[in-house]
Design an enzyme around this catalytic site. Sequence first.
Site, PDB file in Angstrom:
ATOM      1  N   ALA A 178       0.834  -1.204   0.000  1.00 50.53           N
ATOM      2  CA  ALA A 178       0.000   0.000   0.000  1.00 50.53           C
ATOM      3  C   ALA A 178       0.867   1.251   0.000  1.00 50.53           C
ATOM      4  O   ALA A 178       0.645   2.183  -0.779  1.00 50.53           O
ATOM      5  CB  ALA A 178      -0.936  -0.013   1.205  1.00 50.53           C
ATOM      6  N   ASP A 179       1.860   1.294   0.867  1.00 54.06           N
ATOM      7  CA  ASP A 179       2.755   2.442   0.935  1.00 54.06           C
ATOM      8  C   ASP A 179       3.538   2.626  -0.362  1.00 54.06           C
ATOM      9  O   ASP A 179       3.533   3.699  -0.976  1.00 54.06           O
ATOM     10  CB  ASP A 179       3.747   2.257   2.086  1.00 54.06           C
TER      11      ASP A 179
END
Length: 395
Positions: free
Chosen positions: A170-171
């Site tokens: 996600a990051d």
Amino acid sequence: MSELPLKGLRVLDISQVMAGPFCCMLLGDMGADVIKIEPPRTGDSTRHSMGFRLKGEDSPGFLALNRNKRSITLDLKDDADRAVLYALVQTADIVVENARPGVAKRLGIDYDTLAALNPRLIYASISGFGQTGPWAQRPGFDLIAQAMSGVLSSNGFPGMEPAKNSIAVADLGAGLFSVYGILSAVIGRQTSGRGQYIDASLLEAAMGLSIWETTEYWGTGRAPAPIGSANRMSAPYQAVRASDDWFVIGAANQGLWLTFLKVVERPELQEDSRYATNAARVANRQLLIDDLAPTFLTRTSQEWIDALLAAGVPAAPILDYGEAVVSEQAVAREMVMQVPHPVEGEFKALGFPVKMRGTPQELRLPPPLLNEHDAEIRRELAERGLLPDPAEAAE
């Protein structure tokens, strides 16, 4: 050699931790002048993260995400420091920030405020859940985004506790998607003459990468369950156990399946209706692996890998990171670099994952010390008439 493709673009990195710094580092690798704007005294919180250090005070995590940047500290709640930021904005092409939605506006550094100073400004906000919607004000980290995007529910093995993807999908995905949005906006600005606002989030990055999982859900009506190392779209395509160790195979289409059967000397499976097509093999994945398990136990993993590769069937050992970074392919592709540093002396970092033949990326600057470039940046602004001359102010 030609100049790096983003030379001449200036990026203001007003972000911390991973998604924003990763985005800005990639832009810096391609030649952009990245100025990292950090809080006084503490700097990017990642400078103090992780449970281990090399020689200096900055964490290896910070060092890994902040090469090719210059650092200046500004207290954005202070009028004088905010004036320095406004001066920088007039020289900038891109701003990247990752505060919780609403914080930038309260600080007077939101897109509308800064675009009034520089209409060509491209401004990217990266947050946990985006700037709008009922979840916008929730705090968001990679784990939270993995949980709320569906990623966590489909990872790991059936019946086990939830397993996070060990890579911060996600990051890092948000950082990559932000680069995609920023560079698209740079190209669009060549025609329009104006910048624009980019709204990226960890949630949408994780969802955007969930191609197979959402396809399975919409196609079957069932939420995808964890399947370990297997693939949702083809079989056999997973880790299997040989006589000595695990290895992976990828017989991902009908031609490879038929070749695979010749290598493992199991021609009778070709006539089994449960395995006749890829769709049938996916539907009966566990039965298939159970049928093949005794065969794999008759040889070592390397023997199977050699035999499968000789026939053109993808297969590989499972390397840990210590083995992966020193593998002959990683070495040949320069996937480990030695980064010089004023405190560390030198440290290892991942190399550039995309190779540019005409304009190869360069390590131009090591990760900056906190506020290392304050005087240099202020002098540049003074030379452009955007700040008072420091020498005159001292008199």
